[in-house]
Design an enzyme around this catalytic site. Structure first.
Site, PDB file in Angstrom:
ATOM      1  N   TRP A 107       0.835  -1.211   0.000  1.00 32.62           N
ATOM      2  CA  TRP A 107       0.000   0.000   0.000  1.00 32.62           C
ATOM      3  C   TRP A 107       0.864   1.254   0.000  1.00 32.62           C
ATOM      4  CZ3 TRP A 107      -4.131  -1.430  -2.002  1.00 32.62           C
ATOM      5  CH2 TRP A 107      -4.778  -2.604  -1.628  1.00 32.62           C
ATOM      6  N   ASP A 120      -1.541   7.159   5.992  1.00 31.20           N
ATOM      7  CA  ASP A 120      -2.587   6.210   5.611  1.00 31.20           C
ATOM      8  C   ASP A 120      -2.795   5.291   6.811  1.00 31.20           C
ATOM      9  OD1 ASP A 120      -4.120   4.107   4.681  1.00 31.20           O
ATOM     10  OD2 ASP A 120      -2.745   3.519   3.072  1.00 31.20           O
ATOM     11  N   LYS A 166     -11.800  -1.489   6.959  1.00 31.99           N
ATOM     12  CA  LYS A 166     -11.035  -2.302   7.901  1.00 31.99           C
ATOM     13  C   LYS A 166     -11.537  -2.088   9.335  1.00 31.99           C
ATOM     14  CE  LYS A 166      -8.037  -3.037   4.360  1.00 31.99           C
ATOM     15  NZ  LYS A 166      -7.518  -2.245   3.271  1.00 31.99           N
TER      16      LYS A 166
HETATM   17  C1  LIG Z   1      -6.792  -1.851   2.147  1.00 39.54           C
HETATM   18  C2  LIG Z   1      -5.790  -0.773   2.209  1.00 39.54           C
HETATM   19  C3  LIG Z   1      -5.689   0.208   1.208  1.00 39.54           C
HETATM   20  C4  LIG Z   1      -6.530   0.187  -0.046  1.00 39.54           C
HETATM   21  O1  LIG Z   1      -7.816   0.537   0.208  1.00 39.54           O
HETATM   22  P1  LIG Z   1      -8.911   0.672  -0.946  1.00 39.54           P
HETATM   23  O2  LIG Z   1     -10.060   1.221  -0.193  1.00 39.54           O
HETATM   24  O3  LIG Z   1      -9.131  -0.693  -1.500  1.00 39.54           O
HETATM   25  O4  LIG Z   1      -8.403   1.599  -1.971  1.00 39.54           O
HETATM   26  C5  LIG Z   1      -4.766   1.207   1.379  1.00 39.54           C
HETATM   27  N1  LIG Z   1      -3.959   1.263   2.451  1.00 39.54           N
HETATM   28  C6  LIG Z   1      -4.021   0.325   3.423  1.00 39.54           C
HETATM   29  C7  LIG Z   1      -3.114   0.427   4.591  1.00 39.54           C
HETATM   30  C8  LIG Z   1      -4.927  -0.711   3.326  1.00 39.54           C
HETATM   31  O5  LIG Z   1      -5.001  -1.650   4.286  1.00 39.54           O
END
Ligand SMILES: *Cc1c(COP(=O)(O)O)cnc(C)c1O
Length: 364
Positions: free
Chosen positions: A107, A176, A200
């Protein structure tokens, strides 16, 4: 009518993932009739009073749970965290500017790739040399960059920053936090922006939370499309266009649940209990081994493997038999991954640990 809880499934899915069962109950009731209005949440206007109240409540809950200070805006926008990957450089990287990133896995790497489309990216630290099994530490946050970006929890690899990097000279820090937001207290004032896909720890897929320090926007010299300019979304309180009404509603219910449970401190205690129980079994049983550096182990996504991979089929049959779902590692890394988000009961971890002990007894 059949109910979801007929056969207890222990859901370790990495995302979209488990949410509290009370949230599923309220969310399904609202599809038929939102709070006795005679209308479904799916058919009301996003400009209607009930939905505006839902959006306001969602924002207020984020503010309260994370103790968001004045000067920050809270947005629920469409798209995923991957949308954030390009909204970040678009809104914060100056034309001809430069940003610093750490590369701690898929990511983080994807965020870097997006940023490279807008300017120069300085990768100040990377864990690529050891397949992203640790968190690089001790690197400086460079000054003179437009911002520094990192990924607090690496969902695929199972590593997590325990000490979040902070800037001492005012370099804006952007994070993020998709897979560990609301799992522990954070000092929002240390950040220029925090973003997190909902699916999540906060709700279903379809909305992304942005916590944005207002004063840093509008400094890039870049002209943005209206939908890309965070200032438009702030001005319209996430209603610049039709927001993802249902994901925002279900996120609001989940945030409400977190508050009822005692907030992020309580979430952190539970998370530590779950992680302690599972990592304890991984360390105790010679048939299992963790895949990451101990001090960087994620309390959200525990990655591990069998020391004898020939036993995988036997182990898979055992956990499936116990009603466990979603334990396979990400397709890019293999092995196993137990995602233990806020709504996962400790009881589900106990079931897995029992399976591991039983398996070790029979095969060890
Ligand atoms: C799942 C995830 C993403 C991607 O998320 P999307 O909503 O599918 O774009 C980005 N960063 C992290 C840390 C993630 O766990």
């Amino acid at each position: 009518m059949s109910t979801k809880t007929k056969q207890k499934v222990h859901n370790y899915s990495a995302g979209p993932c488990i949410l509290p069962s009370t949230v599923f109950e309220k969310a399904s009731a609202a599809v038929l009739d939102l709070d006795g209005s005679g209308l479904s949440i799916l058919e009301i206007s996003h400009r209607s009073k009930p939905f505006v109240a839902i959006m306001e409540k969602a924002r207020a809950l984020v503010k309260e749970l994370l103790d968001v200070p004045e000067g920050y805006s809270i947005l629920f926008l469409g798209g995923g965290a991957s949308t954030g990957f390009f909204l970040v450089p678009m809104n914060y990287m100056k034309v001809g500017g430069k940003a610093a990133y750490t590369d701690t896995g898929t990511w983080a790497s994807n965020a870097i790739k997006e940023a490279q489309g807008f300017g120069e990216v300085d990768v100040v630290a990377s864990s690529a040399d050891k397949d992203h099994t640790y968190i690089p530490k001790g690197h400086p946050i460079p000054s003179g960059v437009d911002y520094f970006h990192f990924t607090s929890n690496n969902t695929i690899y199972g590593t997590q920053y325990k000490d979040l990097p902070t800037s001492s000279d005012g370099t804006p820090v952007i994070c993020d936090m998709s897979s560990d937001i609301f799992s522990r207290p954070v000092n929002v004032a240390d950040f220029a922006m925090i973003y997190a896909g909902a699916q999540k720890n906060m709700g279903p897929a379809g909305t992304t939370l942005y916590i944005v320090k207002d004063e840093l926007l509008g400094r890039t010299g870049r002209s943005l499309g209206n939908m890309m300019d965070l200032r438009n979304h702030i001005k319209k309180e996430s209603m610049f266009n039709t927001p993802p009404v249902y994901p925002v509603y279900v996120s609001m219910l989940t945030l409400e649940w977190m508050k009822e449970q005692g907030g992020v401190k309580a979430m952190q205690e539970r998370s530590e209990a779950r992680a302690g129980l599972l990592y304890g079994a991984i360390d105790e049983l010679p048939l299992f081994e963790g895949t990451t550096a101990r001090e960087d182990r994620s309390s959200m996504n525990a990655t591990f493997r069998l020391t004898n991979t020939a036993l995988e089929e036997t182990f898979d049959a055992a956990w499936k038999e116990a009603g466990i779902s979603g334990l396979r590692g990400h397709r890019s890394v293999g092995g196993y991954r137990a995602s233990m988000y806020n709504a996962l009961p400790l009881e589900s971890v106990q079931v897995l640990v029992d399976v591991m002990h039983e398996f070790a007894k029979k095969n060890g």
